[in-house]
Design an enzyme around this catalytic site. Structure first.
Site, PDB file in Angstrom:
ATOM      1  N   HIS A 103      35.064  32.966  24.078  1.00 51.19           N
ATOM      2  CA  HIS A 103      34.762  34.383  23.891  1.00 51.19           C
ATOM      3  C   HIS A 103      36.021  35.177  23.534  1.00 51.19           C
ATOM      4  CE1 HIS A 103      30.617  34.583  25.514  1.00 51.19           C
ATOM      5  NE2 HIS A 103      30.976  33.571  26.269  1.00 51.19           N
TER       6      HIS A 103
ATOM      7  N   GLU B 164      36.175  38.159  22.598  1.00 51.84           N
ATOM      8  CA  GLU B 164      36.037  39.558  23.045  1.00 51.84           C
ATOM      9  C   GLU B 164      36.417  39.737  24.505  1.00 51.84           C
ATOM     10  OE1 GLU B 164      33.638  37.403  22.744  1.00 51.84           O
ATOM     11  OE2 GLU B 164      31.966  37.801  24.113  1.00 51.84           O
TER      12      GLU B 164
ATOM     13  N   CYS C  55      29.422  31.781  21.361  1.00 55.85           N
ATOM     14  CA  CYS C  55      28.762  31.203  22.546  1.00 55.85           C
ATOM     15  C   CYS C  55      27.260  31.022  22.295  1.00 55.85           C
ATOM     16  CB  CYS C  55      29.052  32.070  23.777  1.00 55.85           C
ATOM     17  SG  CYS C  55      28.664  31.221  25.327  1.00 55.85           S
TER      18      CYS C  55
END
Lengths: 733, 230
Positions: free
Chosen positions: B204, B206, B87
């Site tokens: 993302h 994560e 990002c």
């Protein structure tokens, strides 16, 4: 400084003549301009709660799990394991109407500071928004600006915006409501308060520099609007979420040490109210050397320095000799750090600039003995009962109309602009009943929601106040969490009008009743009065923010059934109450009758039953019934899962009343048939009304002959309105 | 494996990726402050996390790219150190010249946060070995400037050399305009450098690397890295 009370200055800065005379009495002389400015903001409605204090005292604020109730920057509750949830909701209505992006953004910034000031890392943001008629020429501009402002600030600071609400009504045409809520997480042995202590301790300023923005914002927020309100734009502050993010990290880093005695954010009325509140709570005096305040521009006067509402600033009292340690942390985060004064034993606030005294006021009378009014009030007349209205058209047509109406359509356009996933602990995202955020590093979760039904409060403030509290309780329950406490944000019109004070008193009474019955105290809050423009008041809007706890987020449930073949069970009694319902307004074009009565004993019994069923693992989904009643809730469950359903309506009522009545204390559950049997048995044993009303499956939502709609058609109706409206493709007729 | 996450002023996904990567590693990766002039010794992986470094002032990623630590990141990346840039990290990596192209404002001109589907375009890399070639995965995006753009020659080179890592797609794997959340050229969600040791991506991983959060498709990326670099 020789003027007497008989020679009042022309501009009293928003004080009444009586208040001015009181100020002279306290001072023993006429206040100078700096001092008068301080009286003006400290005694503004916004800072002093002078009209509402009498009523707020009626709200229950204690429970064994309440660590700190109203009066500090935010409320604190114990969530076990040495952890606390710290939360509050606050309004930023007037600034957001004048300048929607910055008004809303700084609203988020302010409420975040209220929470991390107390030692909590913010873990969730919510917002309750009220806009005018969609057809009003300003509505689209205001909605776009507010949403962008909330997103622009919250996304950058990296706190997920996980929930809230947004509705429309012409009563907000000239005065929108923007209420922002933050929930934070702290250790119970690391909670920070604002009472200054320790004579000689340094008073430290950290954060952004002080500029000329927002001077007299609190006074502006305490006056009615008129057609010239836009000239007040310079009183709106400008936010810098990047600095706020640095301030969060720097403050939390410092809070891990034991350097801090007391800390307070500079919110409304800036340095004035923060220093006064700290001195007043600590029963001490404070001396400030204003030339040491970090300033953004040259030539600022003491008056401007004291009343600036520049954002992202904090005031702290440090332990002696710890300045260097604290300074290093703030310099690492590239933030200003300045010792600007000291705690004194004089009980006075003494302001100097380059050695010259520019103000000298007694703290206690000013901060604590602020005016308190018992304003006249007239109770709101009870609305006449509503005879059962005739249905208009088919059930499925009414359902489509409701799902596409501004108050029920999907808010995806809004919440997709908010980062609701950052921090990687969002278990239940926006769009359901309550949002659920995991307590980092554990399996515990906090369920959070905001609710209020202003049209109910307008028709019957007491029932409406009770309903707002009960609905947050129900939304938290519907995901499987135990509701613990609320924050309130009371948005009303001009308190000098007896009928407005009557609305306020009524809502408080209803809230009080609900809080007591549900064991659900108020731990923080905010009052916003004078929400009216040219004599037109907003609907009474006590926005309630609720927080609940679940021990294992793995047990929580959303609104989406898992599989075809599951049974649908309706919990609670259906009476077909159409007064003040969305069906009445959107389909029949009427806004009358009483709102649905709130039976708090039934709320408690049904809710406790539903929560136990969720935690037992029997349910695949649970949804609370609210706006639009049973059929809208069922349609929302179909939309969430993409699965259809075949159901029948509760018997003995006109079909439109059974489908769209807004009776309270109800839930719709989904469970596989074996578990559903167990749920029905348990309900019978517990004396909870439960009715199997149908089955999940297929591609259509079907309720007999006059209602068959494909889930795709439901989705098109539900998803379409807001994006089309915001793109300017369609205006509400 | 020895890994580090860079922290800039305004980073806000640093902890999230530390947790997700740490779960695969079995211990937490190091956190490195942006003002450090050199990375720790013997690193196998550097993560440039998401967030709003320097508040996105000037241009997203532009200021962070000139942080002291980035000089060492760029130099070590040229010598083969693996870099995962997520990002805002992807924006920083393009600004620092680690990856070609730019990330422009989303075509909608709005921030967008939602789950997207990605097609895995290269499974033979340290970042993606645990995915199947062509597999469709679901992870979230959250950005206002993720609209990937580059010139036609560079795009051709990226395509020819297999440097496109992920493309936005429908749940069934089609890369059409409907599946493109931000207007990115050729539905590009993530790219590699020429040696496929640097990956930049807007989504993302994560944020969905834990089944309790409603998805686990991001986990395989961290598992792949641990397997390849240990």
């Amino acid at each position: 400084m020789s003027a007497t009370a008989n020679a009042r200055p022309a501009d009293l800065m928003g004080l009444s003549e009586a208040e001015y005379d009181r100020a002279v009495e306290i001072m023993g002389r006429a206040p100078n301009q700096v001092e008068l400015g301080i009286f003006s903001v400290m005694w503004s409605e916004h800072c002093s709660y002078k009209s509402s204090k009498k009523w707020l005292k009626r709200l229950p604020t204690s429970a064994p799990w309440v660590i700190c109730g109203p009066g500090e920057n935010a409320g604190v509750i114990d969530i076990g394991d040495g952890q606390a949830a710290i939360f509050k909701m606050e309004s930023h209505n007037h600034p957001s109407f004048i300048e929607p992006y910055q008004g809303a953004a700084t609203g988020v910034g302010g409420i975040l500071r209220d929470v991390f000031t107390m030692g909590a890392r913010p873990i969730a943001n919510l917002n309750a928004l009220r806009f005018g008629d969609p057809a009003h020429p300003k509505t689209r501009h205001l909605l776009a600006g507010v949403v962008a402002g909330i997103g622009g600030y919250g996304n950058c600071v990296g706190v997920p915006t996980v929930g809230g609400e947004c509705t429309f009504h012409p009563s907000y045409n000239g005065n929108i409501l923007v209420n922002a809520m933050t929930v934070g997480l702290a250790r119970t042995d690391r909670i920070f308060y604002s009472a200054a202590a320790g004579i000689g301790n340094p008073v430290v300023y950290v954060g952004s520099k002080t500029g000329r923005d927002g001077i007299h914002g609190a006074t502006m927020a305490s006056a009615e609007f008129d057609e010239r309100s836009e000239e007040k734009r310079p009183t709106v502050q400008v936010g810098d979420p990047f600095t706020e993010k640095l301030l969060i990290e720097a403050c939390l880093e410092l809070m891990a040490t034991d350097c801090i005695v007391a800390i307070q954010d500079m919110g409304a009325a800036g340095l004035t109210s923060s220093s006064f509140e700290m001195a007043s709570k600590g029963g001490v005096g404070i001396e400030l050397w204003l030339e040491r305040v970090p300033m953004r521009e040259t030539g600022m006067t003491p008056y401007e320095i004291m009343l600036s509402e520049s954002q992202e600033r904090m005031l702290m009292i440090l332990r002696p000799g710890r300045e260097a340690e604290a300074r290093a942390i703030f310099e690492k985060w590239e933030l200003d750090f300045a010792v600007i004064g000291q705690v004194t034993g004089t009980g006075r606030m003494r302001l100097s600039m380059h050695g010259e005294t520019v103000g000298d006021l007694p703290v206690a009378p000013l901060a604590s003995a602020a005016p308190e009014y018992d304003r006249p009030w007239t109770p709101t007349p009870k609305p006449a009962p509503l005879p059962m209205p005739d249905a208009a058209g088919r059930l499925d047509e009414a359902l489509l109309k409701l799902l596409a109406c501004p108050d029920l359509c999907s808010r995806r356009w809004i919440w997709e602009q908010y980062d609701h996933m950052v921090m990687a602990d969002t278990v239940l995202r926006p769009g359901g009943d309550a949002a659920l955020v995991r307590v980092h590093g554990s399996r515990k979760g906090l369920a959070v929601t905001t609710d209020c039904t202003p049209r109910y409060c307008h028709a019957d403030p007491e029932e409406g106040g009770a309903q707002a509290v009960a609905e947050t309780w129900r939304n938290i329950t519907a995901v499987g969490a135990t509701p613990l406490a609320i924050t309130d944000c009371m948005n009303f019109g001009n308190p000098e009008r007896p009928e407005i004070m009557g609305q306020f008193a009524g809502c408080i009474e209803g809230m009080r009743r609900a809080c007591l019955a549900l064991d659900y105290p108020v731990v923080s809050g905010n009052v916003s009065l004078y929400n009216e423009t040219s004599g037109q008041a907003v609907h009474p809007t006590p926005s309630i923010g609720g927080v609940g706890l679940i021990e294992d987020v793995g047990l929580a449930r959303g609104i989406s059934p898992r599989a075809a073949g599951e049974m649908l069970i309706l919990i609670g009694r259906t009476g077909g109450h159409l007064g003040q319902s969305l069906y009445l307004r959107e389909v029949l074009g009427r806004e009358d009758g009483p709102p649905p009565p709130v039976d708090l004993a039934a709320e408690k019994r049904n809710g406790d039953f539903v929560r136990a069923q969720i935690l037992s693992g029997r349910l695949s989904a649970c949804h609370d019934l609210s706006d639009g009643g049973l059929l809208v809730a069922l349609a929302e469950m179909c939309l969430a899962s993409g699965l259809g359903a075949r159901a029948t309506l509760p018997p003995g009522l006109p079909r439109h009343a059974a489908a769209f009545g807004e009776d309270q204390a109800r839930y719709l559950l989904s469970a596989d048939p074996r578990a559903a049997g167990e749920v029905l048995n348990a309900a019978r044993a517990a004396g909870v009304p439960a009715l199997a009303i149908g089955e999940v499956g297929g591609n259509d939502l079907t309720l007999g002959e006059d209602c068959t709609i494909s889930v795709a058609a439901l989705a098109a109706a539900h998803q379409g309105w807001l994006p089309a409206f915001m793109d300017g493709r369609r205006r509400k007729e | 494996m020895k890994a580090a996450v860079i922290v800039f002023p305004g980073s806000n996904c640093d902890r999230d990726v530390q947790v997700a990567l740490g779960r695969s590693m079995g211990r937490a990766p190091l956190m490195v402050w942006h003002r450090d002039s050199a990375l720790p010794e013997d690193l196998d992986l550097v993560v440039i996390p998401g967030g709003f470094s320097y508040g996105d002032y000037l241009r997203a990623g532009a200021m962070a790219a000139h942080s002291p630590v980035m000089r060492d990141v760029v130099e070590k990346a040229r010598r083969g150190l693996a870099v995962l840039a997520i990002c805002n990290g992807f924006q920083i990596a393009t600004e620092a010249g680690l990856l070609p192209g730019v990330l422009m404002r989303n075509a909608s001109l709005r921030f967008v946060c939602k789950d997207v589907h990605l097609r895995v375009e290269q499974s033979q890399t340290p970042f993606t070995a645990r995915y199947e070639q062509g597999q469709v995965i679901r992870i979230p995006i959250g950005h206002a400037e993720g609209n990937y753009f580059t010139d036609p020659d560079t795009l051709r080179r990226l395509e020819d050399r297999g440097q496109i890592a992920f493309r936005y797609c429908t749940p069934t794997g089609e890369t059409n305009a409907e599946a493109n959340p931000n207007g990115s050229l050729a539905n590009i969600a993530g790219i590699f450098n020429e040696t496929r040791t640097v990956l930049g991506l807007m989504p993302h991983p994560e944020r969905l690397a834990d089944p309790l959060l409603g998805g686990n498709d991001g986990r395989a990326m961290f598992d792949s890295l641990v397997e390849a670099l240990s």
